[in-house]
Design an enzyme around this catalytic site. Structure first.
Site, mmCIF file in Angstrom:
data_model
loop_
_atom_site.group_PDB
_atom_site.id
_atom_site.type_symbol
_atom_site.label_atom_id
_atom_site.label_comp_id
_atom_site.label_asym_id
_atom_site.label_seq_id
_atom_site.Cartn_x
_atom_site.Cartn_y
_atom_site.Cartn_z
ATOM 1 N N SER A 212 0.834 -1.204 0.000
ATOM 2 C CA SER A 212 0.000 0.000 0.000
ATOM 3 C C SER A 212 0.872 1.258 0.000
ATOM 4 C CB SER A 212 -0.957 -0.042 1.193
ATOM 5 O OG SER A 212 -1.929 0.968 1.131
ATOM 6 N N ASP B 269 -10.227 -2.931 -5.596
ATOM 7 C CA ASP B 269 -9.470 -1.842 -4.970
ATOM 8 C C ASP B 269 -9.621 -0.566 -5.808
ATOM 9 O OD1 ASP B 269 -7.540 -0.206 -3.795
ATOM 10 O OD2 ASP B 269 -5.950 -1.707 -3.869
ATOM 11 N N HIS C 148 -8.502 -3.908 -1.226
ATOM 12 C CA HIS C 148 -7.214 -3.417 -0.746
ATOM 13 C C HIS C 148 -6.913 -3.982 0.648
ATOM 14 C CE1 HIS C 148 -4.046 -0.257 -0.945
ATOM 15 N NE2 HIS C 148 -4.159 -0.255 0.381
#
Length: 353
Positions: A190, A292, A322
């Protein structure tokens, strides 16, 4: 309609697990809520991986402080235990945790890093960079780059003074046991993947790394483009931010809220690395989630890397959001995600430049 729209069709196993989560009221303090969530995810990850931990004698973990501009940060060195007669010189993976640059810490990836360290005989250095909004852009990024230089400096010292390393007379290298000629990787998940992309770009252009180049990147569902800086020519390829705007897990609104805390210029290539020049970068292994909001920018980034002559390996996980592997480690998709990471790491070590 994006050619990847079908990737948002929810994975049935994920949908079932998600439907069983308790409904919680909106938090009064969103920042503390996301920081608490990251602490909970770290605990979940440790519980899930505890039984998989290698024998404690096969690796060691050391936290140490390093000085950075305006303060001090912690880095965690997880390194294999040298066997009898073995020269302690291993590939190195520099790792940055996720959390939007506003949350998260060293605990999130601690157990997975221990497992990778022992399995692949690789030294892993993770960085506890400072977080926004207390430390806005580019402080966290600069912390990461300072830590990467710390790693590079120690590895370079190892190559120059290998006999001194085991005696621990040179500051950094005994804590790393690193030999960049065997692999010098950067990675993260991320926001950590975003940070890894930028330090990879910086290192490519920095004479400091001329003799110990970054040789690979691990980018797990990276954020590589600020919404406000989306290039018009890619408008028809960046549809997941709208398609997946309501989550689950990460929403378009939360992405905008985090950007407001980080306070970075949207079009700065060090905040939107998709806009940078990519020629000469190290090979990249990229993992992307189908449900996502960041999906399409990650897929576009992979394509732009290939077009710039960068070797890439891509895995996509349809129908999961995500960070799904942290929140739902029991899913078949999460098991595949973990197995694919192993293959991706092995590929990078084999494909090192």
């Amino acid at each position: 309609m994006s050619q990847y729209a079908h990737l948002s069709d929810p994975d049935p196993e994920f949908s079932d697990a998600f439907s069983k989560l308790p409904i919680r009221p909106p938090p009064l303090d969103p920042l503390q809520a996301i920081r608490g969530l990251m602490t909970d995810l770290a605990a979940t990850t440790k519980t899930h991986n505890r039984s998989k931990l290698p024998d404690a004698s096969s690796y060691s973990v050391e936290d140490c402080k390093i000085t950075v501009k305006g303060g001090e940060i912690t880095i965690r060195c997880t390194k294999p235990t040298p066997t009898s007669g073995e020269v302690p010189a291993f590939p190195v993976l520099f790792w940055a945790h996720g959390g939007g640059c506003v949350s998260g810490d060293l605990e999130l990836d601690d157990f997975p890093n221990r497992i990778l360290c022992a399995k692949y005989r690789i030294s892993i250095v993770s960085v506890d960079y400072r977080l926004a909004p207390e430390h806005p852009f580019p402080i966290g990024l600069n912390d990461c780059y300072s830590a990467l230089k710390w790693v590079g400096r120690g590895s370079a010292q190892y190559l120059l003074f290998p006999l001194l390393m085991y005696d621990q007379t040179v500051e950094n290298a005994p804590r790393i046991f690193g030999d960049p000629t065997k692999g010098f990787l950067v990675g993260g998940n991320s926001a950590g993947a975003y940070l890894a992309t930028v330090v990879a770009h910086r290192a490519r252009d920095d004479a400091f790394f001329r003799n110990h180049k970054v040789t690979g990147q691990i980018l797990q569902y990276p954020r590589v483009l600020a919404r406000a800086a989306s290039p018009p020519q890619y408008k028809d390829q960046l549809l997941s931010m709208e398609q997946n705007k309501d989550g689950p897990g990460l929403t378009a609104a939360s992405i905008d809220w985090i950007a407001g805390l980080v306070k970075a210029p949207p079009a700065d290539p060090e905040y939107s690395p998709l806009l940078a020049a990519h020629e000469g970068l190290a090979p990249a292994y990229i993992q992307v989630c189908g449900l996502d909001p960041l999906r399409d920018e990650a897929l576009l980034y992979e394509r732009l890397l290939r077009e710039a002559g960068v070797k890439t390996k891509l895995d996509i996980y349809p129908g999961v959001p995500h960070g799904f592997n942290f929140a739902f480690p029991q899913l078949a998709a999460s098991v595949k995600f973990e197995a694919d990471l192993n293959f991706g790491l092995a590929w990078l070590l084999d494909a090192k430049v």
